[in-house]
Scaffold this active site. Structure first.
Site, PDB file in Angstrom:
ATOM      1  CB  ALA A 267       5.102 -28.620   0.377  1.00  0.00           C
ATOM      2  NE  ARG A 268      11.864 -28.909  -0.343  1.00  0.00           N
ATOM      3  CZ  ARG A 268      11.716 -27.665  -0.791  1.00  0.00           C
ATOM      4  NH1 ARG A 268      10.648 -27.359  -1.531  1.00  0.00           N
ATOM      5  NH2 ARG A 268      12.603 -26.730  -0.512  1.00  0.00           N
TER       6      ARG A 268
ATOM      7  CD  GLU B 123      11.474 -31.930  -7.201  1.00  0.00           C
ATOM      8  OE1 GLU B 123      10.287 -31.867  -6.859  1.00  0.00           O
ATOM      9  OE2 GLU B 123      12.307 -31.040  -6.895  1.00  0.00           O
TER      10      GLU B 123
ATOM     11  CG  HIS C 127      10.223 -27.949  -7.571  1.00  0.00           C
ATOM     12  ND1 HIS C 127      10.853 -28.795  -6.695  1.00  0.00           N
ATOM     13  CD2 HIS C 127       9.959 -26.814  -6.859  1.00  0.00           C
ATOM     14  CE1 HIS C 127      10.979 -28.204  -5.509  1.00  0.00           C
ATOM     15  NE2 HIS C 127      10.436 -26.997  -5.584  1.00  0.00           N
TER      16      HIS C 127
END
Length: 318
Positions: free
Chosen positions: A233-234, A263, A285
């Site tokens: 997700a995050r 990131e 990611h």
């Protein structure tokens, strides 16, 4: 005539097609855009496309022509939405495109960790199979998904799809009640119960002020079954220093993360320090990024813009 500027085209793979709108327009795209380049590149633009380039209140105040920010993702935390509301700028996002790719990546991480695929692959490359003298060897524990309890944090489209797949594997999915809240209905299992009873916990929540750092040492200490922690997700949803400490203390058994707090990550990111361990998998990611999902995203992105210009707005969050 509309001027459309895509600030970070390189966040979509080069083979992904971007259709051009039917209305009169100028289309400009940049592979990447640094924060100090945003204002100049969006000068005179009426429509901005961004995936991860931040559009802050300070930036927006210098862009009087801007009418729409089309976010090329579901999450819109890169945009100051309050400033957009004040300035009359609309914001659209992408929805439902990752219903296969993210859950499949989630289960790829689960399977790789539960079956110790990384460790066994390394053993094969290092000649351990030949040394064993028999058809197989048992250097690392292997566990099934069937019969496991899967705690799911986030009950949206992705969380629901993960639950569907979990049932096919013979798992027992539990949707965690929102942290600190009770009485959310029969879909939910109390937060503390999910922490205590899950063999695997997977996160599918948006990053908000309320969810930031939702898993930290108090939560890890409440995990009685030493679960795997999966996050597609995050990164900011989990306290990364606490996550590594929990692994070191044996409070959890493994980590499968596709997202980090920064990131690309800094060299001293806590998970990068342990990324070579066989019970840790960090992917860059890409859970969302199957070719099929990216093309669906691109098609929806341009459709959002088309419909906005026709005053038939779709997927607006502001």
């Amino acid at each position: 005539m509309e001027k459309i500027v895509f600030l970070d085209r390189a966040t979509l793979a080069p083979q992904i097609r971007l259709s051009r709108p039917a209305f009169e327009h100028e289309f400009v795209e940049f592979e990447q855009t640094a924060p100090d380049q945003v204002v100049a590149r969006l000068a005179g633009a009426t429509i901005a496309i961004t995936n991860k380039v931040p559009l802050t209140a300070e930036v927006l105040a210098q862009l009087p022509s801007l009418k729409l920010i089309a976010v090329a993702a579901t999450g819109t935390d890169c945009v100051d939405k309050a400033a957009c509301e004040r300035q009359g700028v609309r914001v659209s996002n992408i929805r439902g495109y990752a219903v296969n790719t993210v859950p499949e990546h989630t289960f790829a991480l689960m399977l790789a960790l539960r079956r110790n695929l990384i460790a066994y692959r390394d053993d094969v490359l290092n000649g351990e199979w030949q040394k064993s003298g028999q058809f197989c060897f048992f250097n690392h524990a292997i566990h099934d998904l069937g019969g496991m309890t899967l705690g799911i944090i986030g009950e949206g489209v992705l969380g629901q799809r993960v639950a569907e797949i979990a049932k096919v594997f013979g798992m027992r999915p539990l949707f965690a009640a929102h942290k600190g809240r009770e009485g959310l209905g029969p879909l939910y299992t109390p937060w503390d119960e999910v922490l205590a009873t899950s063999d695997i916990i997977t996160i599918h929540s948006p990053l908000t002020a309320q969810t930031r750092g939702m898993l930290a040492m108090p939560e890890f200490r409440a995990m009685q079954r030493k679960p795997l922690i999966i996050n597609t997700a995050r990164g900011g949803l989990v306290d990364e220093e606490a996550l590594v400490r929990a692994l070191d203390e044996g409070l959890i058994s493994g980590i499968g993360f596709d997202v980090l707090s920064g990131e690309p990550p800094a060299a001293d990111n806590p998970l990068m320090r342990i990324a070579a361990r066989p019970n840790v998998i960090v992917t860059p990611h890409v859970a969302w990024a199957s070719d099929e999902a990216q093309q669906s995203l691109a098609d929806q992105l341009m459709n959002n813009i088309e419909r906005f210009v026709r005053d038939d707005s779709a997927n607006l969050v502001v």
